[in-house]
Scaffold this active site. Structure first.
Site, mmCIF file in Angstrom:
data_model
loop_
_atom_site.group_PDB
_atom_site.id
_atom_site.type_symbol
_atom_site.label_atom_id
_atom_site.label_comp_id
_atom_site.label_asym_id
_atom_site.label_seq_id
_atom_site.Cartn_x
_atom_site.Cartn_y
_atom_site.Cartn_z
ATOM 1 N N CYS A 134 0.833 -1.209 0.000
ATOM 2 C CA CYS A 134 0.000 0.000 0.000
ATOM 3 C C CYS A 134 0.869 1.262 0.000
ATOM 4 C CB CYS A 134 -0.921 -0.025 1.212
ATOM 5 S SG CYS A 134 -1.917 1.462 1.387
ATOM 6 N N CYS A 137 -0.389 4.136 2.222
ATOM 7 C CA CYS A 137 -0.207 3.922 3.670
ATOM 8 C C CYS A 137 1.252 4.128 4.062
ATOM 9 C CB CYS A 137 -0.595 2.500 4.077
ATOM 10 S SG CYS A 137 -2.079 1.866 3.325
ATOM 11 N N ASP A 138 2.168 3.637 3.249
ATOM 12 C CA ASP A 138 3.572 3.548 3.678
ATOM 13 C C ASP A 138 4.545 4.414 2.883
ATOM 14 O OD1 ASP A 138 2.771 1.622 5.528
ATOM 15 O OD2 ASP A 138 2.945 0.020 4.058
#
Ligand code: NAP
Length: 316
Positions: A134, A137-138
């Site tokens: 992701c 997200c990261d």
């Protein structure tokens, strides 16, 4: 005491589920949407969406929030819980969750998909330690770093492009010499000076102790193998349907995606499926939204038919 039976239970809160919820609530059906995490589904982890008609540019998170607010405005009830099992007794569906049992006349499955694993040594151990599925997200953790993106579909190209917001260099590693991803995604990635392509190549190992430090790579055409340093690796090698224990045996394709007709009806009466979890050609937010609307209208028609048949039985 009258039993609390919903008209529609929607399982999954991505764009298909939220649209089904909006339509069903707006049609005054007693509807609940069950979601185990955040609403928005895969869409919520998409950085930029630029192919949703009428909205030139929006983050997946924001579009998800807007869809949820819109559906709630029409009265959609959302319960955060994990579905464990689906069963049917006569005409009534029983949905077992970690917050108890829900019952309904119809169920719309909109559970979406999850990322596929690459299944190479190092992947499991280094998940969350440089291995990610992701970018939104990261990606932030890879500012000024060098990262690899594995895959050649829309997701790899789109998220590779997104990662250049943070990373100094993004290498898209693809096992063939042609991308599966669409022309627009290919062009955008090609024009991005921070992206490098490593074609005809597979990653055979993810290396690192505490954190990812390198990938072992192999060129499929020449057979050449080498180790290249990376600070992180984002894996986008396709998806698998999100399913749970189901005591009713609906038809699915060989990958496990649920088969439906064009009304979103499955092989089980009263059970509908919409969005990415359904066996279909094109998995986009726009197609999920269309599926959700169709499934909801089909559920409404099914409930009317059920009522009609039950009245006939009473009269006869
Ligand atoms: P995908 O289209 O299935 O592409 C998967 C890619 O991973 C392919 O290039 C495939 O290579 C490669 N791959 C598969 N297994 C591999 C392995 N073991 N090792 C190395 N490479 C491997 O998956 P996706 O890109 O996640 O897209 C899924 C769906 O979501 C698609 O329908 C896509 O159109 C949709 N999507 C839509 C949007 C949007 O609307 N904005 C954005 C992203 C995705 P081969 O090509 O050689 O098979």
């Amino acid at each position: 005491m009258k039993e609390n039976i919903y008209d529609v239970i929607i399982i999954g809160g991505g764009p298909a589920g939220l649209t089904a919820g909006l339509y069903a609530s707006r049609a005054m059906l007693k509807t609940v949407l069950l979601e185990k995490g955040l609403t928005g589904g895969q869409m919520a982890s998409t950085g930029v969406i630029d192919n949703y008609p009428g909205i030139r540019n929006i983050s997946g998170m924001e579009l998800g929030q807007k869809m949820e607010e819109h559906a709630k405005d029409f009265g959609l009830e959302i319960v955060l819980c994990e579905v464990k099992c689906l069963d049917k007794e006569g005409d009534i569906f029983k949905v077992n969750t970690d917050k108890g049992e829900f019952r309904s006349k119809t169920v719309i499955m909109t559970t979406g998909v999850r990322p596929r694993s690459l299944n190479v040594p190092g992947e499991k151990d280094l998940k969350g330690k440089g291995v990610s599925y992701c970018a939104i997200c990261d990606g932030f953790f890879f500012r000024n770093k060098k990262v690899a993106v594995i895959g050649g579909g829309d997701s790899a190209l789109e998220e590779g492009d997104y990662l250049t917001k943070f990373a100094d260099k993004v290498c898209i590693i693809h096992r063939r010499d042609e991308f599966r991803g669409g022309q627009n995604y290919r062009e955008r990635a090609r024009k991005n000076p921070k992206i490098e392509f490593i074609m005809d190549t597979i990653a055979t190992e993810i290396i690192g102790d505490e954190f990812v430090t390198a990938l072992k790579l192999k060129n499929k055409k020449t057979g050449k193998e080498w180790v290249e340093s990376f600070d992180g690796v984002f894996i986008y090698v396709g998806t698998l349907p999100n399913l749970f224990v189901c005591k009713i045996d609906y038809d699915s394709d060989k990958m496990g995606y649920i088969k439906t007709d064009d009304k979103m009806s499955t092989s089980i009466k009263g059970l509908f499926a919409a969005g990415d979890v359904r066996s279909k050609l094109l998995r986009q937010i726009t197609t999920a939204v269309g599926d959700g609307a169709t499934a909801s209208v089909s559920a409404e028609k099914y409930i009317e038919e059920l009522k009609y048949q039950n009245n006939l039985k009473k009269v006869g």
